[in-house]
Design a protein around this motif. Structure first.
Motif, PDB file in Angstrom:
ATOM      1  N   ARG A  76       2.127   1.957  -3.357  1.00 46.03           N
ATOM      2  CA  ARG A  76       1.125   2.241  -4.433  1.00 46.03           C
ATOM      3  C   ARG A  76       1.009   3.829  -4.106  1.00 46.03           C
ATOM      4  O   ARG A  76       0.451   4.772  -4.869  1.00 46.03           O
ATOM      5  N   HIS A  77       0.941   4.424  -2.798  1.00 45.34           N
ATOM      6  CA  HIS A  77       0.859   5.625  -2.121  1.00 45.34           C
ATOM      7  C   HIS A  77       1.777   6.621  -2.938  1.00 45.34           C
ATOM      8  O   HIS A  77       1.783   7.541  -3.385  1.00 45.34           O
TER       9      HIS A  77
ATOM     10  N   ARG B   1      -2.358   8.615  -3.500  1.00 42.73           N
ATOM     11  CA  ARG B   1      -3.453   8.285  -2.890  1.00 42.73           C
ATOM     12  C   ARG B   1      -3.430   8.384  -1.291  1.00 42.73           C
ATOM     13  O   ARG B   1      -2.938   7.447  -0.842  1.00 42.73           O
TER      14      ARG B   1
ATOM     15  N   LEU C 131       0.727  -1.208   0.099  1.00 38.33           N
ATOM     16  CA  LEU C 131       0.212  -0.073   0.095  1.00 38.33           C
ATOM     17  C   LEU C 131       0.838   1.434  -0.018  1.00 38.33           C
ATOM     18  O   LEU C 131       0.386   2.488  -0.490  1.00 38.33           O
TER      19      LEU C 131
ATOM     20  N   ASP D 159      -4.421   5.297   0.573  1.00 38.65           N
ATOM     21  CA  ASP D 159      -3.498   4.041   0.706  1.00 38.65           C
ATOM     22  C   ASP D 159      -2.392   4.294   1.791  1.00 38.65           C
ATOM     23  O   ASP D 159      -1.952   3.478   2.464  1.00 38.65           O
TER      24      ASP D 159
ATOM     25  N   GLU E  57      -4.187   3.590   5.308  1.00 40.49           N
ATOM     26  CA  GLU E  57      -4.286   1.946   5.377  1.00 40.49           C
ATOM     27  C   GLU E  57      -2.853   1.419   5.707  1.00 40.49           C
ATOM     28  O   GLU E  57      -2.745   0.677   6.282  1.00 40.49           O
TER      29      GLU E  57
END
Length: 699
Positions: free
Chosen positions: A22-23, A28, A19, A31, A34
């Motif tokens: 991906r951030h 995002r 995550l 992400d 989380e």
């Protein structure tokens, strides 16, 4: 899978890392939130003393730093970001306490702690915006800042960690110190970073890994020199600049370096150092994947080998001539390069640009305030534009005309920004000098600095604004390389043979009608002291040339050459069998050790053009030939006209044979090329596009 499952923390941590990635790529916020939640959960499931706990704490610290905005100084901190930075620092400290001091993973914990403290310290802009706050807040931020510097400093001394990891710690430390304007701290950090370059690019690694190391360190030496100048230490600036560029150049292309010298003098010592370095630079064991006893055993082994490495390095430094083994060369050693004339080292960096004028007894720094890297009028844009234009010279008359106009503007700019500020100091320091050696750095090394000037000049005017009308100019890749070529010893009693290669009709490439005449005229100059071997047609193969080079003191190659601007070692000469055996590359030449080599003349295109991806390393054919053993190299920075090449070569060798009929005198190489180019300038092709490509490298 519930929380009681033993693999639950592993999966939570892995999910948090994914995550986080991906951030980083998509930005995002959900992400990042989380990722932090999952990593907090993983930490809660690992009690104190659990072998995986320091890994999860470190991962949590980095996730919090990323959510707080990372190390980007442009990021504005929110209240939540400040809280994240505080929690990240606590997590990083907890991870550090859980890792044994002798474990190689300790460097990761120290780096994470340093990053968290930097974020918590904020940015200089924020500090200025909050001047109304209490003094305690400033003291706390300053405390975080210097605690971060100390964490990075400690990370660079974890001898059981791979050299690359220590280098990254020093690099982050250097950038942070420079960002906050602490130049003394930044200088310490750059010293540490440069100290790891010899270890990152050793011959024990394969060529791809060495080039990767070069890319990671690109521009570091120039930054270090600029920081030293900001501290008012020009002598150290020169030493740092020389150390960084020298190590990269010598080790990246397997040319002669300190390890080669050590191997020649003490092969067993060199082999043992190589073995230890290969082990220490391998991946360190992960504490989460290793039993406690095995983990401690591995850490102890790495610590013992690191201590042995220190002892072997000290032993190597006791050998004559290796006193500076893997450390900065002394200023006195560097000054020997200027024994026969001044050397001008031009340092380029985003911080500042300066010329360092080195003479046999002095060093003088000249600021170059008008030389910038960025912007429409900066070095980067000008270099890219000129190199692109010169690459198309042979395609059409229109392309040649565009390159011609751009070259004239570039030469005038080089005069105004570099030569004009340097010459007054140069004339004061060395009033009787007629020669000057240039040692440019960065993208400046790809430009024709030797021809800087406003054209057409008036050669009869005492204040002519063109370097070729003021000095005989040569280049050197480094000061140490120049000093080494001055000290080369040759067998004066043996005949110095010439190897002349005629590739006027290379299969698959355009004919060069004047190349054959060029070699014919050269062969006609053969004397009993300089007999000539001619390779032409099919006999001029790649293997034949490589086999013949060790038996010849001189090389003249007349044919096709190219340089791939995207490949740091993409220079090549094309022999008759290039389609089957491949061209003769920079890597091929750099492996040679030619003890009797004296002079090489590459009458071929782009043989002195480096690659924009690694401009500091002079990884072109001319540089490789010098490192292989040729003291003097004459080559071309871009495409040259076949007829002009014939005229320059003939005039050059005429200048080497004085009086007529005598043997070749390589010590006259720079003056011979200068006069050959002067004759070309006086003829019908006086435009710099046709003569400024020719350069001399050497003493």
């Amino acid at each position: 899978m519930d929380d009681a499952h033993p693999q639950r923390p592993v999966h939570l941590s892995n999910l948090g890392l994914v995550l986080g990635h991906r951030h980083d790529s998509q930005g995002r916020r959900v992400d990042a939130d989380e990722a932090v939640d999952r990593l907090r959960h993983a930490v809660r499931l690992c009690p104190t003393g659990h072998p995986q706990r320091p890994i999860y704490l470190s991962n949590l610290a980095m996730a919090l730093v990323a959510r707080a905005g990372g190390l980007d100084p442009a990021t504005s901190r929110t209240t939540d970001g400040t809280a994240d930075a505080h929690e990240a620092a606590l997590a990083a400290r907890a991870a550090l306490r859980a890792v044994p001091e002798d474990h190689p993973q300790r460097i990761m914990c120290l780096n994470n702690l340093g990053s968290a403290l930097l974020v918590r310290a904020g940015t200089p802009a924020e500090a200025e915006a909050e001047e109304h706050k209490e003094a305690e807040a400033y003291e706390e931020a300053e405390g975080d800042l210097y605690a971060a510097f100390d964490a990075f400093r400690q990370a660079t001394t974890v001898t059981t960690a791979p050299a690359l990891a220590r280098f990254h710690a020093a690099q982050t430390w250097a950038r942070a110190a420079a960002q906050f304007g602490d130049w003394t701290e930044a200088l310490d950090a750059h010293r540490a970073a440069l100290a790891h370059l010899p270890l990152m690019a050793w011959h024990g690694l394969d060529r791809r890994d060495r080039l990767d190391a070069l890319g990671r360190a690109a521009g570091l030496a120039g930054e270090a020199a600029a920081v030293a100048l900001n501290c008012g230490r020009p002598h150290e600036a020169l030493r740092l600049l020389e150390q960084g560029r020298g190590v990269l150049l010598a080790q990246a292309l397997e040319a002669r370096d300190e390890m080669t010298e050590l191997r020649e003098r003490a092969p067993h010592l060199a082999d043992r150092i190589r073995e230890i370095r290969a082990f220490l630079d391998s991946a360190a064991p992960d504490p989460s994947d290793t039993a406690e006893r095995a983990r401690r055993t591995a850490a102890e082994q790495r610590r013992e080998l690191a201590q042995e490495m220190d002892e072997l390095t000290a032993q190597a430094r006791r050998l004559p001539g290796l006193e500076d083994f893997l450390r900065l060369p002394s200023v006195d050693r560097l000054r020997t390069a200027a024994a026969h004339g001044p050397v001008v080292v031009v340092n380029t960096s985003a911080l500042r640009c300066d010329a360092l004028i080195v003479t046999a007894h002095d060093l003088h720094a000249v600021p170059l305030p008008d030389l910038d890297l960025a912007g429409d009028d900066g070095l980067t844009g000008r270099a890219v534009a000129l190199l692109d234009a010169l690459a198309l010279v042979g395609r059409s008359p229109a392309d040649a005309w565009r390159a011609q106009r751009l070259l004239l503007r570039t030469l005038a700019w080089l005069w105004d920004t570099v030569a004009a500020p340097v010459l007054p100091a140069l004339e004061q320091l060395a009033p009787d000098a007629t020669r000057v050696w240039w040692c440019p750095t960065g993208l400046l090394s790809l430009l024709p600095l030797h021809a800087a000037g406003h054209y057409p000049p008036d050669p009869t005017t005492p204040d002519a604004r063109a370097l070729p009308d003021r000095y005989v100019c040569s280049y050197t890749t480094t000061l140490r390389a120049l000093a080494a070529t001055r000290n080369q010893q040759h067998d004066q009693g043996a005949a110095a043979r010439m190897l002349a290669v005629d590739q006027s009709d290379t299969p698959g490439l355009p004919r060069l009608p004047h190349a054959r005449e060029e070699v014919r005229k050269l062969a006609a100059r053969a004397t009993p002291t300089t007999p000539t071997t001619v390779l032409t047609g099919p006999e001029a193969s790649r293997d034949t040339l490589l086999a013949a080079l060790p038996d010849h003191a001189y090389l003249h190659f007349s044919g096709h050459g190219t340089q791939d601007p995207t490949d740091s070692a993409g220079g090549a000469l094309y022999l008759h069998d290039h389609a089957q055996a491949g061209p003769l590359s920079v890597a091929d030449i750099s492996r040679l050790r030619l003890r009797e080599a004296r002079l090489a003349f590459l009458s071929a295109c782009e043989t002195a053009r480096g690659a924009a991806v690694l401009p500091d390393e002079a990884v072109h054919l001319a540089g490789a030939l010098q490192l292989a053993g040729f003291a003097h190299v004459v080559a071309a920075q871009w495409v040259v006209d076949d007829a002009c090449a014939l005229q320059v070569a003939d005039s050059f060798y005429e200048g080497l044979t004085s009086p007529p009929g005598a043997g070749l005198d390589p010590a006259r190489a720079a003056h011979a090329l200068h006069e050959a180019v002067r004759r070309l300038r006086r003829g019908p092709v006086s435009d710099p596009l046709w003569w400024a490509a020719y350069v001399h490298t050497g003493p």
